[in-house]
Design a protein around this motif. Structure first.
Motif, PDB file in Angstrom:
ATOM      1  N   ILE A 166       0.851  -1.205   0.000  1.00 32.17           N
ATOM      2  CA  ILE A 166       0.000   0.000   0.000  1.00 32.17           C
ATOM      3  C   ILE A 166       0.884   1.251   0.000  1.00 32.17           C
ATOM      4  CG2 ILE A 166      -1.681   1.322   1.342  1.00 32.17           C
ATOM      5  CD1 ILE A 166      -2.879  -1.338   2.310  1.00 32.17           C
ATOM      6  N   GLU A 167       1.877   1.268   0.872  1.00 32.54           N
ATOM      7  CA  GLU A 167       2.760   2.447   0.952  1.00 32.54           C
ATOM      8  C   GLU A 167       3.539   2.625  -0.346  1.00 32.54           C
ATOM      9  OE1 GLU A 167       4.989   2.988   4.587  1.00 32.54           O
ATOM     10  OE2 GLU A 167       3.558   1.726   5.645  1.00 32.54           O
ATOM     11  N   ASP A 168       3.975   1.531  -0.922  1.00 34.08           N
ATOM     12  CA  ASP A 168       4.736   1.627  -2.173  1.00 34.08           C
ATOM     13  C   ASP A 168       3.861   2.154  -3.305  1.00 34.08           C
ATOM     14  OD1 ASP A 168       7.004   0.734  -0.973  1.00 34.08           O
ATOM     15  OD2 ASP A 168       6.751  -1.356  -1.588  1.00 34.08           O
ATOM     16  N   HIS A 169       2.583   1.791  -3.287  1.00 32.81           N
ATOM     17  CA  HIS A 169       1.692   2.224  -4.365  1.00 32.81           C
ATOM     18  C   HIS A 169       1.516   3.745  -4.371  1.00 32.81           C
ATOM     19  CE1 HIS A 169      -1.337   1.757  -7.445  1.00 32.81           C
ATOM     20  NE2 HIS A 169      -2.135   2.559  -6.774  1.00 32.81           N
ATOM     21  N   PHE A 170       1.404   4.328  -3.175  1.00 27.68           N
ATOM     22  CA  PHE A 170       1.187   5.780  -3.099  1.00 27.68           C
ATOM     23  C   PHE A 170       2.520   6.513  -2.937  1.00 27.68           C
ATOM     24  CE2 PHE A 170      -2.959   3.996  -1.834  1.00 27.68           C
ATOM     25  CZ  PHE A 170      -3.732   4.581  -2.838  1.00 27.68           C
ATOM     26  N   ASP A 171       3.502   6.068  -3.686  1.00 26.68           N
ATOM     27  CA  ASP A 171       4.823   6.686  -3.661  1.00 26.68           C
ATOM     28  C   ASP A 171       5.365   6.653  -5.095  1.00 26.68           C
ATOM     29  OD1 ASP A 171       7.171   7.782  -2.826  1.00 26.68           O
ATOM     30  OD2 ASP A 171       7.785   6.090  -1.566  1.00 26.68           O
ATOM     31  N   ILE A 172       6.361   7.473  -5.351  1.00 22.55           N
ATOM     32  CA  ILE A 172       6.929   7.461  -6.701  1.00 22.55           C
ATOM     33  C   ILE A 172       7.875   6.274  -6.849  1.00 22.55           C
ATOM     34  CG2 ILE A 172       8.523   8.722  -8.232  1.00 22.55           C
ATOM     35  CD1 ILE A 172       7.186  11.282  -7.207  1.00 22.55           C
ATOM     36  N   SER A 173       7.777   5.591  -7.981  1.00 21.56           N
ATOM     37  CA  SER A 173       8.723   4.514  -8.271  1.00 21.56           C
ATOM     38  C   SER A 173       9.696   5.062  -9.321  1.00 21.56           C
ATOM     39  CB  SER A 173       7.964   3.298  -8.818  1.00 21.56           C
ATOM     40  OG  SER A 173       8.866   2.409  -9.402  1.00 21.56           O
ATOM     41  N   TYR A 174      10.840   5.562  -8.847  1.00 14.34           N
ATOM     42  CA  TYR A 174      11.758   6.263  -9.752  1.00 14.34           C
ATOM     43  C   TYR A 174      12.245   5.383 -10.885  1.00 14.34           C
ATOM     44  CZ  TYR A 174      11.725  10.261  -6.679  1.00 14.34           C
ATOM     45  OH  TYR A 174      11.306  11.350  -5.968  1.00 14.34           O
ATOM     46  N   GLU A 175      12.528   4.120 -10.539  1.00 14.40           N
ATOM     47  CA  GLU A 175      13.061   3.208 -11.552  1.00 14.40           C
ATOM     48  C   GLU A 175      12.050   3.034 -12.689  1.00 14.40           C
ATOM     49  OE1 GLU A 175      14.748  -0.157  -9.498  1.00 14.40           O
ATOM     50  OE2 GLU A 175      14.554  -1.296 -11.376  1.00 14.40           O
ATOM     51  N   LEU A 176      10.797   2.799 -12.290  1.00 16.44           N
ATOM     52  CA  LEU A 176       9.726   2.597 -13.265  1.00 16.44           C
ATOM     53  C   LEU A 176       9.498   3.869 -14.097  1.00 16.44           C
ATOM     54  CD1 LEU A 176       7.580   0.512 -14.091  1.00 16.44           C
ATOM     55  CD2 LEU A 176       6.128   1.398 -12.276  1.00 16.44           C
ATOM     56  N   GLU A 177       9.460   5.001 -13.410  1.00 16.76           N
ATOM     57  CA  GLU A 177       9.238   6.284 -14.097  1.00 16.76           C
ATOM     58  C   GLU A 177      10.340   6.501 -15.144  1.00 16.76           C
ATOM     59  OE1 GLU A 177       7.240   9.278 -12.858  1.00 16.76           O
ATOM     60  OE2 GLU A 177       6.080   8.024 -11.488  1.00 16.76           O
ATOM     61  N   HIS A 178      11.560   6.192 -14.736  1.00 16.19           N
ATOM     62  CA  HIS A 178      12.711   6.378 -15.621  1.00 16.19           C
ATOM     63  C   HIS A 178      12.594   5.472 -16.853  1.00 16.19           C
ATOM     64  CE1 HIS A 178      16.812   7.229 -16.744  1.00 16.19           C
ATOM     65  NE2 HIS A 178      17.018   5.931 -16.866  1.00 16.19           N
ATOM     66  N   GLN A 179      12.169   4.223 -16.602  1.00 18.76           N
ATOM     67  CA  GLN A 179      12.046   3.229 -17.682  1.00 18.76           C
ATOM     68  C   GLN A 179      11.043   3.665 -18.746  1.00 18.76           C
ATOM     69  OE1 GLN A 179      13.312   0.332 -18.700  1.00 18.76           O
ATOM     70  NE2 GLN A 179      14.921   0.445 -17.147  1.00 18.76           N
ATOM     71  N   ILE A 180       9.892   4.207 -18.306  1.00 22.47           N
ATOM     72  CA  ILE A 180       8.833   4.461 -19.297  1.00 22.47           C
ATOM     73  C   ILE A 180       8.754   5.924 -19.744  1.00 22.47           C
ATOM     74  CG2 ILE A 180       7.456   2.494 -18.480  1.00 22.47           C
ATOM     75  CD1 ILE A 180       5.539   4.407 -17.218  1.00 22.47           C
ATOM     76  N   LYS A 181       9.625   6.750 -19.199  1.00 24.15           N
ATOM     77  CA  LYS A 181       9.607   8.177 -19.568  1.00 24.15           C
ATOM     78  C   LYS A 181       9.816   8.352 -21.077  1.00 24.15           C
ATOM     79  CE  LYS A 181      11.456  12.594 -17.971  1.00 24.15           C
ATOM     80  NZ  LYS A 181      10.164  13.203 -17.892  1.00 24.15           N
ATOM     81  N   GLY A 182       8.951   9.119 -21.675  1.00 21.34           N
ATOM     82  CA  GLY A 182       9.083   9.387 -23.102  1.00 21.34           C
ATOM     83  C   GLY A 182       8.543   8.278 -23.992  1.00 21.34           C
ATOM     84  N   THR A 183       8.057   7.175 -23.413  1.00 19.27           N
ATOM     85  CA  THR A 183       7.504   6.091 -24.235  1.00 19.27           C
ATOM     86  C   THR A 183       5.976   6.217 -24.279  1.00 19.27           C
ATOM     87  OG1 THR A 183       7.031   4.448 -22.506  1.00 19.27           O
ATOM     88  CG2 THR A 183       9.317   4.572 -23.290  1.00 19.27           C
ATOM     89  N   SER A 184       5.371   5.362 -25.093  1.00 17.38           N
ATOM     90  CA  SER A 184       3.904   5.395 -25.228  1.00 17.38           C
ATOM     91  C   SER A 184       3.203   4.897 -23.962  1.00 17.38           C
ATOM     92  CB  SER A 184       3.491   4.527 -26.412  1.00 17.38           C
ATOM     93  OG  SER A 184       3.929   3.201 -26.172  1.00 17.38           O
ATOM     94  N   LYS A 185       3.984   4.350 -23.028  1.00 15.48           N
ATOM     95  CA  LYS A 185       3.372   3.784 -21.815  1.00 15.48           C
ATOM     96  C   LYS A 185       3.274   4.792 -20.669  1.00 15.48           C
ATOM     97  CE  LYS A 185       4.924  -0.888 -22.747  1.00 15.48           C
ATOM     98  NZ  LYS A 185       5.977  -1.842 -22.538  1.00 15.48           N
ATOM     99  N   GLU A 186       3.845   5.969 -20.879  1.00 15.44           N
ATOM    100  CA  GLU A 186       3.929   6.942 -19.790  1.00 15.44           C
ATOM    101  C   GLU A 186       2.547   7.280 -19.192  1.00 15.44           C
ATOM    102  OE1 GLU A 186       6.305  10.256 -20.979  1.00 15.44           O
ATOM    103  OE2 GLU A 186       6.562  10.930 -18.912  1.00 15.44           O
ATOM    104  N   HIS A 187       1.524   7.296 -20.063  1.00 17.69           N
ATOM    105  CA  HIS A 187       0.194   7.721 -19.594  1.00 17.69           C
ATOM    106  C   HIS A 187      -0.403   6.758 -18.552  1.00 17.69           C
ATOM    107  CE1 HIS A 187      -0.935   4.801 -22.689  1.00 17.69           C
ATOM    108  NE2 HIS A 187      -2.062   4.675 -22.024  1.00 17.69           N
ATOM    109  N   TYR A 188       0.112   5.510 -18.510  1.00 15.18           N
ATOM    110  CA  TYR A 188      -0.442   4.558 -17.536  1.00 15.18           C
ATOM    111  C   TYR A 188      -0.259   5.044 -16.090  1.00 15.18           C
ATOM    112  CZ  TYR A 188      -0.802   1.014 -21.234  1.00 15.18           C
ATOM    113  OH  TYR A 188      -1.140   0.322 -22.359  1.00 15.18           O
ATOM    114  N   LEU A 189       0.746   5.880 -15.898  1.00 19.74           N
ATOM    115  CA  LEU A 189       1.020   6.328 -14.521  1.00 19.74           C
ATOM    116  C   LEU A 189       0.442   7.718 -14.219  1.00 19.74           C
ATOM    117  CD1 LEU A 189       4.702   5.133 -13.901  1.00 19.74           C
ATOM    118  CD2 LEU A 189       2.605   4.207 -12.927  1.00 19.74           C
ATOM    119  N   THR A 190      -0.213   8.324 -15.209  1.00 16.25           N
ATOM    120  CA  THR A 190      -0.663   9.709 -15.032  1.00 16.25           C
ATOM    121  C   THR A 190      -1.598   9.862 -13.832  1.00 16.25           C
ATOM    122  OG1 THR A 190      -0.559   9.873 -17.412  1.00 16.25           O
ATOM    123  CG2 THR A 190      -1.628  11.690 -16.259  1.00 16.25           C
TER     124      THR A 190
END
Ligand code: UTP
Length: 279
Positions: free
Chosen positions: A68-92
């Motif tokens: 639960i705590e991890d879900h309501f926090d930023i996942s830097y690794e994941l954000e970095h991986q999908i930044k600029g790709t077509s998948k970015e909107h999944y985290l909006t």
């Protein structure tokens, strides 16, 4: 709306239960993190709180609930991986929630029931009225969220408000059930409440669902409440003490509710939200 009563700024999410009806899925994953489509139940609840202008989120967790705590926090690794790709909107959506809300946590060390879980949240709430959402009751109020509807009612009356819905009589044994006088359409002044009554003993078929606005005197009342049905400290028993003083309204909310703590309700919710997303 201008109101003479203190504003509801905090929402408490009791999420410490074992979720035994969803074993083995809930062995390592909290029930509140089970997804309906792509979003965990708890995220729907936080979105409903935000739609009611409540952005201070307090969560009562227990052992094995760190996801639960991890879900309501930023996942830097994941954000970095999908930044600029077509998948970015999944985290909006989740990113926006994290920006708009603050999250704090406390643990219910022993699972002694919902009343006890709410009392465990006192340290996060303090002395002010607050909302409670049970995320496994998934609500869709369409344009006007169920919690927002309840906050409007609280702003008029300044007392405890519980959400209710009509259930088939034979199902009263699953719910807290109220008796009361209808003071305006869909709003009842509660005179009695019974936890999980047999259909023959139920005072009505108006069942309490997992949405509450509570005034802070509830904490002292819970402290004095003896364990009730099932040996658990029942929130219904505590709210009944307020009801005896005429300080509880029950509100027949507008919208739909799914009991996602049960497999049938979970499947129904999934089908409903899928159909809605396709339309
Ligand atoms: P439930 O009784 O539906 O949840 O409690 P449960 O015990 O997790 O589920 P089952 O019956 O074993 O499948 C309603 C809500 O109250 C919370 C639960 O997490 C759920 O959101 N709760 C219940 C607590 O936080 N602590 C408790 O001691 C009991």
């Amino acid at each position: 709306m201008n109101t003479k009563y203190p504003t509801i700024k905090k929402c408490l999410f009791p999420a410490a239960g074992y979720g035994t009806r969803f074993l083995p899925a809930t062995k390592a994953i909290p029930k509140e993190m089970l997804p309906v489509l792509t979003k965990p139940l708890l995220q729907y609840g936080v979105e409903e709180a935000l739609a009611a202008n409540i952005n201070t989120i307090a969560i009562v967790t227990g052992r094995g609930k760190r996801a639960i705590e991890d879900h309501f926090d930023i996942s830097y690794e994941l954000e970095h991986q999908i930044k600029g790709t077509s998948k970015e909107h999944y985290l909006t959506e989740i990113r926006s929630l994290i920006t708009k809300c603050t999250f704090s946590y406390t643990r219910q060390v022993e699972m002694k029931g919902l009343g006890h879980a709410i009392l465990s949240g006192e340290t996060l709430i303090g002395h002010e009225p607050f909302a409670v959402v049970l995320a496994d009751d998934l609500c869709d109020g369409n344009s006007h969220g169920v919690l927002a509807q309840m906050v409007s009612l609280y702003e008029k009356h300044g007392c405890t408000v519980v959400a209710i819905e009509e259930v088939p009589r034979e199902q009263t044994y699953k719910y807290g059930v109220i008796a009361g006088e209808e003071i305006e359409e869909g709003v009842y002044r509660v005179s009695d409440m019974v936890e999980k009554p047999d259909p023959k003993d139920a005072p009505s078929n108006l069942a309490i669902i997992g949405r509450y606005i509570l005034t802070p005197d509830i904490f002292d009342i819970i402290r004095d409440t003896k364990p009730g049905k099932g040996g658990e400290v029942q929130i219904t028993d505590a709210i009944l003490e307020q009801a005896k003083q005429g300080r509880v309204l029950a509100y027949k909310f507008k919208g739909k509710r799914f009991d996602c703590g049960s497999v049938d309700g979970f499947v129904e919710a999934t089908n409903y939200f899928y159909a809605k997303s396709e339309s």
